[in-house]
Design a protein around this motif. Structure first.
Motif, PDB file in Angstrom:
ATOM      1  N   LYS A 154      49.331  48.628  70.816  1.00 49.57           N
ATOM      2  CA  LYS A 154      49.825  47.893  69.660  1.00 49.57           C
ATOM      3  C   LYS A 154      49.581  48.732  68.399  1.00 49.57           C
ATOM      4  CE  LYS A 154      50.950  44.233  72.044  1.00 49.57           C
ATOM      5  NZ  LYS A 154      52.363  43.789  72.186  1.00 49.57           N
ATOM      6  N   PRO A 155      50.195  48.346  67.286  1.00 52.12           N
ATOM      7  CA  PRO A 155      50.074  49.177  66.075  1.00 52.12           C
ATOM      8  C   PRO A 155      48.680  49.136  65.455  1.00 52.12           C
ATOM      9  CG  PRO A 155      51.258  47.143  65.590  1.00 52.12           C
ATOM     10  CD  PRO A 155      51.092  47.192  67.077  1.00 52.12           C
ATOM     11  N   ILE A 156      48.324  50.222  64.789  1.00 51.92           N
ATOM     12  CA  ILE A 156      47.150  50.252  63.935  1.00 51.92           C
ATOM     13  C   ILE A 156      47.631  50.589  62.530  1.00 51.92           C
ATOM     14  CG2 ILE A 156      46.678  52.660  64.597  1.00 51.92           C
ATOM     15  CD1 ILE A 156      43.717  52.117  63.912  1.00 51.92           C
ATOM     16  N   ARG A 157      47.173  49.824  61.563  1.00 52.00           N
ATOM     17  CA  ARG A 157      47.527  50.072  60.166  1.00 52.00           C
ATOM     18  C   ARG A 157      46.264  50.454  59.404  1.00 52.00           C
ATOM     19  NH1 ARG A 157      51.578  50.513  62.207  1.00 52.00           N
ATOM     20  NH2 ARG A 157      53.547  49.365  61.916  1.00 52.00           N
ATOM     21  N   VAL A 158      46.399  51.410  58.505  1.00 52.73           N
ATOM     22  CA  VAL A 158      45.256  51.967  57.783  1.00 52.73           C
ATOM     23  C   VAL A 158      45.484  51.823  56.285  1.00 52.73           C
ATOM     24  CG1 VAL A 158      43.900  54.043  57.348  1.00 52.73           C
ATOM     25  CG2 VAL A 158      44.819  53.626  59.637  1.00 52.73           C
ATOM     26  N   VAL A 159      44.456  51.392  55.569  1.00 54.51           N
ATOM     27  CA  VAL A 159      44.555  51.305  54.116  1.00 54.51           C
ATOM     28  C   VAL A 159      43.208  51.655  53.503  1.00 54.51           C
ATOM     29  CG1 VAL A 159      43.997  48.836  54.060  1.00 54.51           C
ATOM     30  CG2 VAL A 159      45.238  49.872  52.153  1.00 54.51           C
ATOM     31  N   ASN A 160      43.233  52.433  52.426  1.00 56.35           N
ATOM     32  CA  ASN A 160      42.037  52.735  51.655  1.00 56.35           C
ATOM     33  C   ASN A 160      41.970  51.742  50.497  1.00 56.35           C
ATOM     34  OD1 ASN A 160      40.143  53.797  49.749  1.00 56.35           O
ATOM     35  ND2 ASN A 160      40.351  55.807  50.705  1.00 56.35           N
ATOM     36  N   CYS A 161      41.041  50.812  50.580  1.00 53.52           N
ATOM     37  CA  CYS A 161      40.970  49.746  49.575  1.00 53.52           C
ATOM     38  C   CYS A 161      40.694  50.294  48.181  1.00 53.52           C
ATOM     39  CB  CYS A 161      39.880  48.743  49.961  1.00 53.52           C
ATOM     40  SG  CYS A 161      40.154  47.964  51.565  1.00 53.52           S
ATOM     41  N   GLY A 162      39.994  51.420  48.101  1.00 52.41           N
ATOM     42  CA  GLY A 162      39.681  51.998  46.813  1.00 52.41           C
ATOM     43  C   GLY A 162      40.880  52.625  46.127  1.00 52.41           C
ATOM     44  N   ALA A 163      41.944  52.867  46.898  1.00 51.21           N
ATOM     45  CA  ALA A 163      43.133  53.508  46.327  1.00 51.21           C
ATOM     46  C   ALA A 163      44.182  52.502  45.881  1.00 51.21           C
ATOM     47  CB  ALA A 163      43.740  54.471  47.357  1.00 51.21           C
TER      48      ALA A 163
END
Length: 502
Positions: free
Chosen positions: A228-237
């Motif tokens: 299944k998909p993995i989504r990545v996010v940098n909260c600081g950005a």
């Protein structure tokens, strides 16, 4: 991640309408290694795109292959034979997908000759691309293209070298490939395997550059959600006014510029994994919605009242001390304990000395593989005294700092062996001045200020001696002392013995 990049051909559409396979479907269903993502470009037949996507996803689902991340994108080109606009569009997508993927396969069958030619031109400049095609009988094969494309080839390869030098290294793909020779890292990997096998949230702690995102991907790949998909996010950005929309989505008209409905990262990761890097940067109001998504599996888009159910495994990471943030009122305690079920502490590079030679070899291979695309590049390796020098350094930026230093050292020399001199010249100098952290004392507190001062002095003197290879002259310069006799006096006072007198 294995990605397929392709143009949408007339034959693909025609065969779809007859419930038959053409190049794209054949490659997607017959590739020896399944594709995790399929990106299709087109500038025509937009009314048939949805039908083709459904047709392809259905074929993929029938053989249990990943089918969630398949999409046709509008190509901004003048015509199917306009080389200039096709070149711009092709380079944009191949560069983007090459950065995101472990392997990028490029279809040479679908599309016009101009599209195929420019796919080859820009794809040859990337170190992780391969070319595939399908015969009229839908037999697929990998294509070797041993050609030099002159100036355009060099230009594309040079861009790839520049990107590789500034991007994060791809050391491993899954747990079996994690660099874990040291007991410290072996223990971490074993713990991570247990966490991956469960469905609990995970919290990865560690200094900047220790590989927290790599560990998150390894946990995802080792879990039941791997397909299944993995989504990545940098909260600081994320800008404060975009965090809510990015994570939870928005309805059309929710704010100025919201001209259509948008599915946030929680919806995009439905069934899979959402990795939130620098989770300590989230504002309190977003933490409330985040906690609800974790506890109840429910989100609400910005500007909407309808609740959406999501099934997402959350992995969070931070280099900050979340317990301190809780005490300061900047992080919710209930959210912390909800996340901190599977805690992984990523060790700094200085605590993984047994891993460093292997990591250096892997990073060297990556730099050489990228540089080999440039005709003037000389392949290099790190010498034994270079390895010893690397082992003596503290690497406060961890693997990211080591990666950057190796890139600079390789760039500035034509020598085939990179040693202590080249590496020491490539290290970025740091200056440590006064600490900016405030000191707080209560009325009845007592401290031994002399002992505190001596402890700091001893730690910095020992660190300078280690980093300099126990060379007093250089350690003196590092510490800003008057001369090495002053350093000797300090060492006697602090009870430090030097292994190498200079």
């Amino acid at each position: 991640m294995h990605t397929l990049f392709t143009w949408l051909g007339n034959r693909d559409i025609e065969n779809m309408e007859q419930e038959q396979s053409a190049a794209i479907v054949s490659l997607a269903t017959k590739s020896e290694i399944p594709f995790d993502k399929i990106v299709i470009l087109s500038n025509k037949d937009e009314a048939k795109w949805d039908s083709f996507e459904r047709f392809l996803k259905k074929r993929m689902a029938m053989i249990s292959r990943p089918s969630e991340d398949i999409k046709i994108h509008l190509a901004q080109i003048q015509s199917p034979i306009d080389y200039q606009s096709i070149s711009v569009e092709t380079e944009k997508w191949i560069t983007k997908l090459s950065e995101e993927s472990d392997t990028l396969s490029i279809n040479l069958t679908s599309g016009t000759p101009a599209m195929t030619t420019l796919s080859v031109l820009h794809g040859k400049g990337k170190s992780n691309t391969r070319f595939v095609q399908s015969s009229p009988k839908n037999v697929i094969e990998e294509v070797e293209i041993p050609l030099d494309f002159g100036k355009e080839y060099v230009k594309s390869a040079s861009k790839n070298i520049a990107h590789t030098a500034t991007s994060l290294p791809k050391i491993q793909k899954a747990f079996s490939e994690l660099t874990a020779k040291s007991k410290t890292m072996t223990d971490v990997v074993e713990k991570a395997k247990r966490i991956a096998a469960s469905e609990v949230p995970a919290l990865i702690l560690g200094e900047t550059g220790t590989g927290k995102e790599l560990m998150a991907h390894a946990i995802h790949k080792g879990s039941l959600r791997a397909n299944k998909p993995i989504r990545v996010v940098n909260c600081g950005a994320l800008a404060d006014n975009l965090v809510d929309s990015t994570l939870f989505g928005h309805k059309k008209g929710a704010f100025t510029g919201a001209d259509k409905d948008y599915a946030g990262l929680f919806e995009q990761a439905n069934g899979g994994t959402l990795f939130l890097d620098e989770v300590g940067e989230l504002k309190p109001d977003i933490q409330v919605k985040f906690l609800r998504a974790l506890q109840q599996g429910e989100i609400t888009r910005l500007g909407d009242t309808k609740t959406i159910n999501v099934d997402v495994r959350v992995i969070a990471a931070t280099h900050q001390d979340l317990t301190s943030l809780i005490e300061q009122g900047d992080f919710r305690e209930d959210l912390f304990y909800r996340l901190a079920v599977g805690i992984i502490n990523m060790p700094p590079l200085r605590d993984r000395l047994e891993d460093i030679p292997v990591i250096v070899e892997q990073l060297t291979e990556q730099i050489n593989a990228s540089g080999a695309k440039h005709p003037d590049y000389i392949s290099k390796k790190v010498s034994e005294n270079g390895i010893k020098f690397i082992l003596s350094q503290s690497w406060l930026g961890n693997i990211r700092e080591l990666w950057s230093t190796l890139n600079r050292a390789f760039l500035w020399t034509d020598a085939k062996l990179v040693g202590e001199k080249e590496l020491s010249d490539a290290i970025i100098n740091r200056r440590f001045g006064e600490q900016s952290n405030d000191v707080r004392l209560s009325f009845n507190d007592k401290v031994d200020i002399v002992q505190l001062t001596e402890n700091y002095q001893k730690k910095y003197v020992e660190a300078a001696l280690k980093a300099s290879g126990n060379v007093k002259k250089h350690a003196t310069q590092m510490l800003g002392l008057k001369d090495h006799q002053t350093l000797t006096n300090w060492m006697k006072r602090l009870g430090i013995h030097n292994e190498k007198e200079q």
